[in-house]
Structures are given as structure tokens and as C-alpha cells.
Design a protein around this motif. Structure first.
Motif, mmCIF file in Angstrom:
data_model
loop_
_atom_site.group_PDB
_atom_site.id
_atom_site.type_symbol
_atom_site.label_atom_id
_atom_site.label_comp_id
_atom_site.label_asym_id
_atom_site.label_seq_id
_atom_site.Cartn_x
_atom_site.Cartn_y
_atom_site.Cartn_z
ATOM 1 N N ASP A 1 -2.229 -8.446 8.006
ATOM 2 C CA ASP A 1 -2.803 -7.466 6.612
ATOM 3 C C ASP A 1 -2.857 -6.107 6.980
ATOM 4 O OD1 ASP A 1 -2.807 -10.049 5.228
ATOM 5 O OD2 ASP A 1 -5.007 -10.390 5.541
ATOM 6 N N ARG A 2 -3.409 -5.858 8.089
ATOM 7 C CA ARG A 2 -3.693 -4.654 8.693
ATOM 8 C C ARG A 2 -2.426 -3.608 9.038
ATOM 9 N NH1 ARG A 2 -8.022 -7.289 11.374
ATOM 10 N NH2 ARG A 2 -6.905 -7.382 13.381
ATOM 11 N N ASN A 3 -1.428 -4.538 9.391
ATOM 12 C CA ASN A 3 -0.210 -4.015 9.815
ATOM 13 C C ASN A 3 0.356 -3.531 8.303
ATOM 14 O OD1 ASN A 3 -0.255 -3.990 12.729
ATOM 15 N ND2 ASN A 3 0.745 -6.006 12.807
ATOM 16 N N ALA A 4 0.548 -4.385 7.540
ATOM 17 C CA ALA A 4 0.995 -4.271 6.347
ATOM 18 C C ALA A 4 0.354 -3.009 5.633
ATOM 19 C CB ALA A 4 1.035 -5.356 5.416
ATOM 20 N N GLY A 5 -0.865 -2.966 5.677
ATOM 21 C CA GLY A 5 -1.498 -1.823 5.007
ATOM 22 C C GLY A 5 -1.585 -0.424 5.651
ATOM 23 N N SER A 6 -1.200 -0.414 6.951
ATOM 24 C CA SER A 6 -0.702 0.670 7.791
ATOM 25 C C SER A 6 0.587 1.435 7.280
ATOM 26 C CB SER A 6 -0.794 0.486 9.260
ATOM 27 O OG SER A 6 0.402 -0.482 9.553
ATOM 28 N N VAL A 7 1.427 0.612 6.739
ATOM 29 C CA VAL A 7 2.682 1.160 6.259
ATOM 30 C C VAL A 7 2.453 1.860 5.080
ATOM 31 C CG1 VAL A 7 5.053 0.493 5.564
ATOM 32 C CG2 VAL A 7 4.052 -0.589 7.577
ATOM 33 N N SER A 8 1.769 1.298 4.027
ATOM 34 C CA SER A 8 1.638 1.823 2.707
ATOM 35 C C SER A 8 0.825 0.823 1.995
ATOM 36 C CB SER A 8 2.755 2.267 1.830
ATOM 37 O OG SER A 8 3.539 0.844 1.474
ATOM 38 N N GLU B 1 11.378 1.137 11.361
ATOM 39 C CA GLU B 1 10.322 1.345 10.435
ATOM 40 C C GLU B 1 10.622 0.635 9.202
ATOM 41 O OE1 GLU B 1 7.100 2.724 10.707
ATOM 42 O OE2 GLU B 1 7.810 2.356 12.742
ATOM 43 N N GLN B 2 12.028 0.732 8.726
ATOM 44 C CA GLN B 2 12.149 0.238 7.491
ATOM 45 C C GLN B 2 12.185 -1.312 7.427
ATOM 46 O OE1 GLN B 2 16.087 1.484 5.717
ATOM 47 N NE2 GLN B 2 15.735 3.552 5.954
ATOM 48 N N ALA B 3 12.589 -2.051 8.619
ATOM 49 C CA ALA B 3 12.351 -3.518 8.881
ATOM 50 C C ALA B 3 10.852 -3.920 8.562
ATOM 51 C CB ALA B 3 12.651 -4.098 9.915
ATOM 52 N N LYS B 4 9.899 -2.918 9.240
ATOM 53 C CA LYS B 4 8.437 -3.176 9.101
ATOM 54 C C LYS B 4 8.068 -3.076 7.600
ATOM 55 C CE LYS B 4 7.141 -0.516 12.407
ATOM 56 N NZ LYS B 4 6.213 -0.072 13.356
#
Length: 389
Positions: A265-272, A64-67
Motif C-alpha cells: 500500500d505504501r509503495n503504491a502511494g509513494s508513486v502517486s 518506474e513505469q512497471a511499478k
């Protein structure tokens, strides 16, 4: 960590590795992955980073931290200059210590070779799953050293980051011998222990970093990332859709790659929202380059690229245009992108100033991204790189 919980296949196309005990072992790489290795630009100074992540049981927090920190790390790398020039950035990803991997390969898999395709790194990070296993740090360092296409130029900065939480000296490959081979290739080995600092020292993680002329860090991998929200985040992220509209896909995989860009883009947004802003900032950097599928980037390196393309390799909106019309269209999109990138860059500087000010008010969190970014800057200065924010 030794008990199996679950395993989901990491790659749609599997990379088969021969036993790590065989020094001549070579990975069998699919055509998709093999093509990635060609994205590097020879002749330029390179910053090459191999991330070796423990995906055994209980390492979900590390993943999770890597993502969460990938784009922050990329943006740190883009601040580095060598003789005033921006180096090419290549990142490789390995997983190790996972029961779902081959025992003959020491439970190690090369997820990607060294590549400039940053969207691919993001994509594969989001597919990683943990499973109980045996973690052999010496073996994964040896694999990364021997299998990856490390640059030969002395000006290149080559870094390995090993992240995990079991004893560093496990397995049949002596970590000192593996690190010695890395050093012969001018590759610095850094270690990040997920746990108490003293436990990492006692289990040889610090010794590995000391021997590898790198940095030793310990982190709490289960601690949630603390983001500093800034007044500039919304402005930066609204630039994202605009800049995406400047990408013109071409080639047999162009449309697919453009869709994957949106997916990351969506993956990045799913994190924060802050992580989404970090990714958008990356798109304003020279390191975020997609010349393998985007005509704007392609024509920066090859002005005659249009003349070499077949009609069927173009997107629908360009198939009925003349070559001169296409060139005018691409030039217009290129100019639009440069303007948006400039806007993002100016906002990013204000954003970083805000983050730096706020960070001084509280204790800096020691997470994977901070550990890697801090060491990158420190080691870069040793290699003669400058930092330009």
C-alpha cells in the motif's frame, strides 16, 4: 548501457539458474518461492503473463513505469471473462541484461514464478535495480518458456512481454527459435521497445512480435507517467484501511504477509495518489486473493479450514476463541469485505468513466501500462474472452 553503475541484490533468497545454453537447465528455487507456485488454482481458466524486464543501465525509467502501472495492468486483466467466468490471473517477473547477474545464466534471473500473489510481484518490482549488462532477448524468452508452469488448457491465455532497448537478436540463443518454442505452447510473445519506433523495427523488436503472433510497441521509458486525478480517488482510497481490517492472518507466515500487504500500500502511494487508488480497486477484484495467509479467503474455498488449524497458527485475538466463535468472526469479516468491495467497485466504474472522458481530450500517452493493457484486450478477444468493465 554497457557501463556498470550499481547493483543491489534483488532477492533476499537467490534463485540460481543453470546456463541457458542447456535446454534442460532448471532453476534452484528457495522454499519461499517454491511455495508461491502452489497458490495457483488448478482447474480454472488462467490468464498467465510473464514480464521480462531489461534491468541494464539506463532502464530506470522502464522500472518506474512497471511499478507505476502494475495495478492498472491487473485491473485490465480483471475485466476479462471466459464463458462468463473470471479466470485466475498469474504473473511472473524476470530481469535480464544486468551485470550483477550470472554470465553463465546469460545475465537472466527469474524473480518470481507464475503466481497469484500480486503483492509479491509489487514487492519485487520495488527491489529491482539497474546495472550495465548484455541483453539477450532470445535467451530470456527461452527461459520463461521452459521454466514457468504454463497451463495446458487451450482456453488459457498465455502472454510474454519482453521490454528493453538493445538489439533483439543479441546472444547465442536465436530469438526465432525461442519464440517458435513458445508458440508450440500457445504462448504469444509481445515486444516493447524503449525508444524510437523505427529503431525498434530496425533492431528486430517488431520482427520478434510478428513472429510471436503478438504486438509490437515502442515507448519513451524516460517519460514520466501522466495520471488523471479523479473526484473518486479519495473516496476509493479511504476504503483501503477499512478493507485491510477484514484480513485475518493465519499460519507461520500470516502476520508477515499481512505486514507486506500494508507495505505494498505504501509503495503504491509513494508513486502517486492515483496509483494508490488503482491498487485499492484491485483489492475489490477476485484476482486479489490471499488464501495462503488470510482466513476469509481461505474459508471461501475450504469451509473446514478452521478445523485443520492449530492454536499457534491463529492470530492472538482468536487463540482463546472456540472454533464456532472463530467461524462467526470470519463470517462477519467476510460480509464486511464484500460490502466494501461492492462500494469500491461502484466508485471504480465512475472513476474509469471519468478517466476515459478526460483521456479523449488529450493525446493518449504511450507508456508501458498502456502498451500492455491495449495488447491484453486485443489478444483476449482473439482467444474468445469478453471484456466487462
Amino acid at each position: 548501457m554497457k557501463n556498470s553503475i550499481f547493483f543491489t541484490a534483488l532477492l533476499a533468497t537467490t534463485i540460481s539458474l543453470a546456463s541457458c545454453h542447456n535446454s534442460n537447465a532448471k532453476p534452484v528455487i528457495s522454499n519461499e518461492i517454491a511455495s508461491i507456485e502452489k497458490t495457483s488454482v488448478d482447474g480454472n481458466t488462467k490468464i498467465q503473463v510473464a514480464l521480462l524486464l531489461d534491468t541494464s543501465n539506463s532502464m530506470d525509467g522502464l522500472i518506474e513505469q512497471a511499478k507505476s502501472r502494475l495495478w492498472n495492468i491487473v485491473n485490465t486483466l480483471t475485466t476479462l471473462k471466459y464463458n462468463g467466468k473470471t479466470p485466475d490471473i498469474e504473473i511472473s517477473l524476470y530481469e535480464y541484461g544486468n551485470d550483477g547477474l550470472s554470465a553463465e545464466a546469460n545475465y537472466i534471473r527469474q524473480v518470481t514464478p507464475l503466481t497469484t500473489d500480486l503483492d509479491l510481484i509489487s514487492e519485487k518490482l520495488f527491489t529491482l535495480r539497474t546495472n550495465g549488462g548484455s541483453e539477450y532477448c532470445g535467451a530470456v524468452i527461452q527461459d520463461a518458456t521452459k521454466q514457468l508452469s504454463w497451463g495446458k488448457d487451450n482456453d488459457n491465455m498465455k502472454l510474454i512481454y519482453v521490454c528493453g532497448n538493445e538489439a533483439f537478436n543479441q546472444g547465442g540463443i536465436n530469438y526465432k527459435e525461442a519464440i517458435s518454442d513458445a508458440l508450440k505452447n500457445d504462448i504469444y510473445v509481445n515486444t516493447i521497445f524503449c525508444g524510437n519506433q523505427q529503431d525498434g523495427i530496425n533492431s528486430y523488436w517488431k520482427d520478434g512480435a510478428d513472429y510471436g503472433k503478438g504486438k509490437y510497441f515502442n515507448i519513451d521509458s524516460n517519460r514520466a507517467i501522466h495520471y488523471i486525478v479523479t473526484p473518486y480517488d479519495v473516496q476509493i482510497t479511504t476504503c483501503n484501511e477499512r478493507i485491510n481490517n477484514t484480513y485475518i492472518n493465519y499460519g507461520s507466515h500470516g502476520y508477515e504477509k499481512k505486514q507486506k500487504q500494508a507495505e505494498q500500500d505504501r509503495n503504491a502511494g509513494s508513486v502517486s495518489s492515483a496509483n494508490y487508488a488503482e491498487r485499492t480497486v484491485s483489492k475489490s477484484k477476485a484476482a486479489y486473493k490471499n488464501d495462503s495467509w488470510d482466513l476469509v479467503d481461505k474459508m471461501k474455498d475450504d469451509e473446514k479450514a478452521i478445523d485443520k488449524l492449530k492454536k499457534e497458527e491463529l492470530p492472538e485475538e482468536l487463540k482463546n476463541k472456540s472454533k464456532e466463535e472463530i467461524k462467526v468472526f470470519v463470517a462477519k469479516k467476510s460480509k464486511e469485505r464484500e460490502a466494501i468491495q461492492k462500494e469500491i467497485s461502484e466508485l471504480a466504474k465512475k472513476r474509469q468513466d471519468y478517466i476515459d472522458t478526460e483521456a479523449k481530450k488529450t493525446k493518449t500517452q504511450d507508456d508501458l501500462g498502456n502498451a500492455i493493457s491495449t495488447s491484453i484486450v486485443s489478444l483476449a478477444k482473439v482467444k474468445g474472452y469478453s471484456v466487462e468493465k
